[in-house]
Design an enzyme around this catalytic site. Sequence first.
Site, PDB file in Angstrom:
ATOM      1  N   ASP A  96      38.994   4.902  69.873  1.00 44.21           N
ATOM      2  CA  ASP A  96      39.719   3.694  69.489  1.00 44.21           C
ATOM      3  C   ASP A  96      41.188   3.780  69.885  1.00 44.21           C
ATOM      4  O   ASP A  96      41.818   2.755  70.177  1.00 44.21           O
ATOM      5  CB  ASP A  96      39.606   3.476  67.974  1.00 44.21           C
ATOM      6  CG  ASP A  96      38.259   2.898  67.571  1.00 44.21           C
ATOM      7  OD1 ASP A  96      37.547   2.386  68.453  1.00 44.21           O
ATOM      8  OD2 ASP A  96      37.917   2.958  66.378  1.00 44.21           O
ATOM      9  N   GLY A  97      41.749   4.995  69.892  1.00 47.23           N
ATOM     10  CA  GLY A  97      43.146   5.151  70.284  1.00 47.23           C
ATOM     11  C   GLY A  97      43.405   4.668  71.704  1.00 47.23           C
ATOM     12  O   GLY A  97      44.464   4.096  71.994  1.00 47.23           O
TER      13      GLY A  97
ATOM     14  N   ASP B 117      47.268  -1.566  62.643  1.00 49.30           N
ATOM     15  CA  ASP B 117      48.056  -1.512  61.412  1.00 49.30           C
ATOM     16  C   ASP B 117      49.515  -1.178  61.651  1.00 49.30           C
ATOM     17  O   ASP B 117      49.908  -0.688  62.706  1.00 49.30           O
ATOM     18  CB  ASP B 117      47.455  -0.485  60.436  1.00 49.30           C
ATOM     19  CG  ASP B 117      47.206   0.876  61.068  1.00 49.30           C
ATOM     20  OD1 ASP B 117      47.992   1.286  61.934  1.00 49.30           O
ATOM     21  OD2 ASP B 117      46.207   1.529  60.711  1.00 49.30           O
TER      22      ASP B 117
ATOM     23  N   ARG C 296      58.282  14.796  49.871  1.00 47.46           N
ATOM     24  CA  ARG C 296      58.851  14.010  48.785  1.00 47.46           C
ATOM     25  C   ARG C 296      58.320  12.585  48.901  1.00 47.46           C
ATOM     26  O   ARG C 296      57.908  12.152  49.971  1.00 47.46           O
ATOM     27  CB  ARG C 296      60.370  13.996  48.870  1.00 47.46           C
ATOM     28  CG  ARG C 296      60.969  15.393  48.870  1.00 47.46           C
ATOM     29  CD  ARG C 296      62.208  15.459  48.038  1.00 47.46           C
ATOM     30  NE  ARG C 296      62.784  16.791  48.023  1.00 47.46           N
ATOM     31  CZ  ARG C 296      64.068  17.028  47.801  1.00 47.46           C
ATOM     32  NH1 ARG C 296      64.889  16.020  47.602  1.00 47.46           N
ATOM     33  NH2 ARG C 296      64.524  18.264  47.765  1.00 47.46           N
TER      34      ARG C 296
ATOM     35  N   THR D 122      39.078  -0.350  58.878  1.00 45.59           N
ATOM     36  CA  THR D 122      38.209   0.832  58.894  1.00 45.59           C
ATOM     37  C   THR D 122      38.942   2.091  59.349  1.00 45.59           C
ATOM     38  O   THR D 122      38.321   3.139  59.498  1.00 45.59           O
ATOM     39  CB  THR D 122      36.999   0.598  59.816  1.00 45.59           C
ATOM     40  OG1 THR D 122      37.464   0.173  61.107  1.00 45.59           O
ATOM     41  CG2 THR D 122      36.058  -0.450  59.246  1.00 45.59           C
ATOM     42  N   ALA D 123      40.245   1.977  59.567  1.00 47.85           N
ATOM     43  CA  ALA D 123      41.033   3.121  60.051  1.00 47.85           C
ATOM     44  C   ALA D 123      41.805   3.758  58.889  1.00 47.85           C
ATOM     45  O   ALA D 123      41.227   4.134  57.877  1.00 47.85           O
ATOM     46  CB  ALA D 123      41.950   2.672  61.182  1.00 47.85           C
TER      47      ALA D 123
ATOM     48  N   SER E 217      40.821   5.209  54.876  1.00 45.80           N
ATOM     49  CA  SER E 217      41.076   6.583  54.433  1.00 45.80           C
ATOM     50  C   SER E 217      41.969   6.623  53.198  1.00 45.80           C
ATOM     51  O   SER E 217      41.856   7.522  52.369  1.00 45.80           O
ATOM     52  CB  SER E 217      41.728   7.398  55.555  1.00 45.80           C
ATOM     53  OG  SER E 217      40.871   7.499  56.672  1.00 45.80           O
TER      54      SER E 217
END
Length: 287
Positions: free
Chosen positions: A72-73, A146, A156, A186-187, A191
Amino acid sequence: MKNVILTPNPYRDKNFGTVRSAMQVLREAGVQTRLCLPFEVDHSYDLPRDLRFSRLDRELPNAEMVICFGGDGTILHMAKAATRRGIPILGVNIGTMGFMAELESTELEKLKSIAAGEYTLDSRMMLDVTIQRDRDILFHDICLNDVVVTKGAVARIVHLAVKCDGTQVMESGGDGIIVSTPTGSTAYNFSAGGPIVEPEARNMIITPICAHEVGSRSIVTSNKRIITVEMVRNARRNAYLSVDGGKAVRLNMGDVATVKKSHLETKLVRLKDRSFYDVVNAKFKRM
């Protein structure tokens, strides 16, 4: 279909074996092909001398389709340039998941359908992203998957405020925020605990990453919304924004990242009659 650009990921398609086979199938079907790299490779990488590579920017103006070989990348790398010229993309998966890819590397014979025009096009929503500092636009881009605003490498949390049409909908302390298209659901969004959304939907999904607040949850918005993300006052750290996993841009206090639906849409080529749920079931069985 006469002119097709083939863009193999050299780190996925070892020795360019898959793209060689695809070139033969397409040429036998009467399709003229051009071979281009989807991105710049390391100077130490030796390209095979028996293959002729053209410059992508020279071939795109005359191309009718781009076929990407990788994961996909690789498709995400090509989506911006191809979409800006209105050129559809077909993905051949040589990666792991490959949600956007239409074919596996074992299904290259199906490429013959391209010559006969036996394919359909899926329209995928894209996002328009800007970073503004005072009155200056520091960054502008489009993306298919995205937008991620996150902390740096320091362990932090980063405090971010998210607004829709000027009204605050979320203030989250954690690792960051994802604003995703349905295609990108779905990426990273998935997750991070966000929902899976059908690609045909026209929504934006806002998902916090490792939020410290118990009440922090994903929000699915209309595509008419204008979403802004900025660090809350008195935040001690910088944040970083990246689109489709690309190079990160630093956000300073007072910078505003604005995300909205782009007027451009990526066209993905479909050769097989299957639903999105068939794809999801098949891909997640590999995990």
